[in-house]
Design an enzyme around this catalytic site. Structure first.
Site, short mmCIF file in Angstrom:
data_model
loop_
_atom_site.label_atom_id
_atom_site.label_comp_id
_atom_site.label_asym_id
_atom_site.label_seq_id
_atom_site.Cartn_x
_atom_site.Cartn_y
_atom_site.Cartn_z
N SER A 138 0.84 -1.20 0.00
CA SER A 138 0.00 0.00 0.00
C SER A 138 0.87 1.24 0.00
O SER A 138 1.99 1.24 0.54
CB SER A 138 -0.90 0.02 1.25
OG SER A 138 -1.60 1.24 1.36
N TYR A 151 -1.45 0.16 10.41
CA TYR A 151 -1.57 -0.44 9.08
C TYR A 151 -0.39 -0.03 8.20
O TYR A 151 0.21 -0.87 7.51
CB TYR A 151 -2.89 0.04 8.45
CG TYR A 151 -3.13 -0.43 7.04
CD1 TYR A 151 -3.59 -1.72 6.78
CD2 TYR A 151 -2.95 0.43 5.96
CE1 TYR A 151 -3.84 -2.15 5.49
CE2 TYR A 151 -3.19 0.01 4.67
CZ TYR A 151 -3.64 -1.27 4.45
OH TYR A 151 -3.88 -1.69 3.15
#
Length: 245
Positions: A138, A151
């Site tokens: 990501s 995250y």
């Protein structure tokens, strides 16, 4: 025809990518936690004309299952040409900030389980001196932000691990592809307000498959995120700290 193992196959981006792979005749082995969702996906792909689709249930956090499932997929497909790892959770940052256990659980799912799988897969592909290993990381891993730093930390670990693998496995002719999506409209991000930067899973799948096919080192999805993240990384810390990101 390519022989493809997809881990976390029922994620929206992985499912859309599997559809594109099936349409061109690739053989697929799908791994995920939910047998009903996997079976529905298999039925859908077969209804679309996919010639070879197989499935098995695995929780990626059960590290003891990894070796056996990779061996099963390898035997069923008659060898693996491509692996796509796509499992993960979108961490609740506020909850993680109050809980060590939840923070560690999120890191286990989004980073350690990926690293465990990659360690086994890298050894398999290195011995065979061919293939492609792709992981959905990501853009969140490029700079920690107050809104999702648990995250983001997990994704940063995956990105760094993939960078090391890429250097190691290049000598064996194995492509290692790090995929960095930006904003993708999936069930996991359903509560987020959308704007022009968002794309759908099928559009993301087109970029993912193109990156895999060309053996890209790092692929931003879509490509304009490369320039957005270049700006974000370049911001001085004194400025960055004042931003509501």
């Amino acid at each position: 025809m390519k022989k493809v193992l997809i881990v976390g196959a029922t994620s929206a981006m992985a499912e859309a990518t599997a559809r594109r792979m099936a349409q061109r005749g690739d053989a697929l082995f799908l791994l995920g936690r939910s047998a009903p969702r996997l079976q529905a996906m298999v039925d859908d792909l077969r209804a679309r004309g996919a010639p070879h689709v197989h499935m098995a249930v695995m929780d990626a956090n059960d590290f003891s299952a990894h070796d056996g499932m990779i061996a099963l997929a390898d035997a069923t497909l008659g060898g693996i040409d491509i692996v796509l790892i796509s499992h993960g959770t979108l961490s609740d940052q506020s909850a993680c900030a109050q809980s060590v256990d939840l923070t560690l659980a999120e890191l286990r799912t989004n980073a350690l389980s990926v690293v465990a799988l990659l360690t086994l897969l890298a050894n398999l592909f290195e011995r065979r001196r061919a293939g492609t290993i792709a992981v959905i990381s990501s853009v969140a891993g490029e700079r920690g932000r107050q809104s999702n730093y648990v995250y983001g930390s997990a994704k940063a670990m995956v990105t760094a691990f993939m960078s090391g693998l890429r250097q190691r496995l290049a000598k064996a002719g194995v492509a290692v592809v790090t995929i960095k999506p930006g904003f993708v409209d999936t069930p996991m991000t359903g509560a987020f307000r959308k704007n022009a930067l968002w794309i759908g899973p099928d559009a993301a799948a087109g970029h993912i498959l193109a990156a895999i096919d060309r053996g890209a080192a790092v692929a931003y999805v879509p490509g304009f995120w490369r320039y957005i993240m270049l700006i974000i990384r370049a911001l001085p810390d004194a400025v960055f700290r004042r931003l509501a990101l």
